[in-house]
Scaffold this motif. Sequence first.
Motif, mmCIF file in Angstrom:
data_model
loop_
_atom_site.group_PDB
_atom_site.id
_atom_site.type_symbol
_atom_site.label_atom_id
_atom_site.label_comp_id
_atom_site.label_asym_id
_atom_site.label_seq_id
_atom_site.Cartn_x
_atom_site.Cartn_y
_atom_site.Cartn_z
ATOM 1 N N ASN A 244 35.468 -56.811 -30.105
ATOM 2 C CA ASN A 244 36.189 -55.558 -29.889
ATOM 3 C C ASN A 244 35.440 -54.378 -30.483
ATOM 4 N N PHE A 245 34.875 -54.555 -31.661
ATOM 5 C CA PHE A 245 34.113 -53.478 -32.313
ATOM 6 C C PHE A 245 32.871 -53.119 -31.502
ATOM 7 N N ILE A 246 32.155 -54.118 -31.020
ATOM 8 C CA ILE A 246 30.942 -53.866 -30.230
ATOM 9 C C ILE A 246 31.282 -53.133 -28.936
ATOM 10 N N ILE A 247 32.334 -53.585 -28.256
ATOM 11 C CA ILE A 247 32.743 -52.923 -27.014
ATOM 12 C C ILE A 247 33.170 -51.485 -27.296
ATOM 13 N N SER A 248 33.897 -51.263 -28.383
ATOM 14 C CA SER A 248 34.332 -49.909 -28.728
ATOM 15 C C SER A 248 33.145 -49.004 -29.015
ATOM 16 N N PHE A 249 32.148 -49.538 -29.702
ATOM 17 C CA PHE A 249 30.955 -48.748 -30.010
ATOM 18 C C PHE A 249 30.216 -48.361 -28.732
ATOM 19 N N LEU A 250 30.034 -49.318 -27.849
ATOM 20 C CA LEU A 250 29.333 -49.041 -26.593
ATOM 21 C C LEU A 250 30.139 -48.094 -25.704
ATOM 22 N N ALA A 251 31.460 -48.247 -25.675
ATOM 23 C CA ALA A 251 32.319 -47.359 -24.882
ATOM 24 C C ALA A 251 32.318 -45.948 -25.458
ATOM 25 N N PHE A 252 32.234 -45.834 -26.772
ATOM 26 C CA PHE A 252 32.193 -44.513 -27.411
ATOM 27 C C PHE A 252 30.994 -43.710 -26.922
ATOM 28 N N LYS A 253 29.869 -44.367 -26.757
ATOM 29 C CA LYS A 253 28.656 -43.685 -26.303
ATOM 30 C C LYS A 253 28.783 -43.161 -24.872
ATOM 31 N N LYS A 254 29.747 -43.680 -24.103
ATOM 32 C CA LYS A 254 29.945 -43.256 -22.718
ATOM 33 C C LYS A 254 30.881 -42.049 -22.595
ATOM 34 N N ARG A 255 31.523 -41.640 -23.683
ATOM 35 C CA ARG A 255 32.443 -40.488 -23.639
ATOM 36 C C ARG A 255 31.641 -39.200 -23.669
ATOM 37 N N LYS A 256 31.638 -38.501 -22.539
ATOM 38 C CA LYS A 256 30.870 -37.265 -22.423
ATOM 39 C C LYS A 256 31.637 -36.276 -21.562
ATOM 40 N N TYR A 257 31.330 -35.003 -21.719
ATOM 41 C CA TYR A 257 32.027 -33.972 -20.965
ATOM 42 C C TYR A 257 31.088 -32.819 -20.626
ATOM 43 N N ALA A 258 31.536 -31.994 -19.681
ATOM 44 C CA ALA A 258 30.812 -30.779 -19.316
ATOM 45 C C ALA A 258 31.828 -29.743 -18.859
ATOM 46 N N ILE A 259 31.611 -28.517 -19.265
ATOM 47 C CA ILE A 259 32.425 -27.394 -18.809
ATOM 48 C C ILE A 259 31.515 -26.572 -17.899
ATOM 49 N N ARG A 260 31.905 -26.482 -16.636
ATOM 50 C CA ARG A 260 31.102 -25.727 -15.688
ATOM 51 C C ARG A 260 31.882 -24.498 -15.215
ATOM 52 N N GLU A 261 31.247 -23.705 -14.420
ATOM 53 C CA GLU A 261 31.846 -22.460 -13.945
ATOM 54 C C GLU A 261 33.150 -22.705 -13.179
ATOM 55 N N HIS A 262 33.192 -23.766 -12.369
ATOM 56 C CA HIS A 262 34.349 -23.996 -11.511
ATOM 57 C C HIS A 262 35.136 -25.267 -11.835
ATOM 58 N N ASP A 263 34.690 -26.061 -12.796
ATOM 59 C CA ASP A 263 35.415 -27.280 -13.108
ATOM 60 C C ASP A 263 35.080 -27.815 -14.498
ATOM 61 N N VAL A 264 35.864 -28.817 -14.897
ATOM 62 C CA VAL A 264 35.658 -29.544 -16.151
ATOM 63 C C VAL A 264 35.425 -31.000 -15.764
ATOM 64 N N VAL A 265 34.383 -31.606 -16.330
ATOM 65 C CA VAL A 265 34.022 -32.989 -16.001
ATOM 66 C C VAL A 265 34.094 -33.820 -17.277
ATOM 67 N N TYR A 266 34.728 -34.994 -17.175
ATOM 68 C CA TYR A 266 34.823 -35.907 -18.325
ATOM 69 C C TYR A 266 34.485 -37.312 -17.850
ATOM 70 N N SER A 267 33.580 -37.951 -18.558
ATOM 71 C CA SER A 267 33.112 -39.286 -18.211
ATOM 72 C C SER A 267 33.437 -40.225 -19.369
ATOM 73 N N LYS A 268 33.983 -41.418 -19.050
ATOM 74 C CA LYS A 268 34.298 -42.394 -20.100
ATOM 75 C C LYS A 268 34.355 -43.781 -19.500
ATOM 76 N N GLY A 269 34.333 -44.775 -20.374
ATOM 77 C CA GLY A 269 34.528 -46.154 -19.955
ATOM 78 C C GLY A 269 33.257 -46.973 -19.939
ATOM 79 N N LEU A 270 33.358 -48.177 -20.450
ATOM 80 C CA LEU A 270 32.232 -49.093 -20.466
ATOM 81 C C LEU A 270 32.386 -50.127 -19.349
#
Length: 173
Positions: free
Chosen positions: A78-104
């Motif tokens: 569970n700890f290893i999966i959580s660590f790897l999934a944490f690295k996949k949490r990313k976001y971007a704020i753009r002119e016309h939208d908000v993008v959020y990426s997550k999940g292993l």
Amino acid sequence: MNFTNLQIETENLPKVEALDLKSISKSYFKIIILNQLALYAILIGLVFGVRYFIEKEEEVQLNLGYMLALVLGFCVVNFIISFLAFKKRKYAIREHDVVYSKGLIVHSVTTVPMSRIQHVEESRSWLARHFGLATLKIFTAGESGSDLSIKGLPHLEAKQIKEIISNKVNGNN
């Protein structure tokens, strides 16, 4: 008035992979660890608590080691999966939208257009306040609850993003 419905060539669409997504704060991983340590402590406590409910002492001692090994194995995986999934949490704020990426295991990319945003909320738990973090909740029309929740943003950055989005939503570009 003629109706037209031209096909869009998907090759010409912007690629999400080309988007420069920003990672959430590394301090948020500390909150994840603390929450998991609490869960692990409860699970290990339950394993040791089982011996008080089983009458035959010798069976408990034999099975206690197996149960403890199983729980510890679960905790490590569970700890290893959580660590790897944490690295996949990313976001971007753009002119016309908000993008959020997550999940292993199940990777998802959520895009919320600015034109659909009704309001933005910033919240902080007591643990997040301790680490200087906040959660940004973005609400859109027609849904109950937040449609996008970005956890683990530095508090000042969350306030700035909230202000930017609020200004765009209210037409104060």
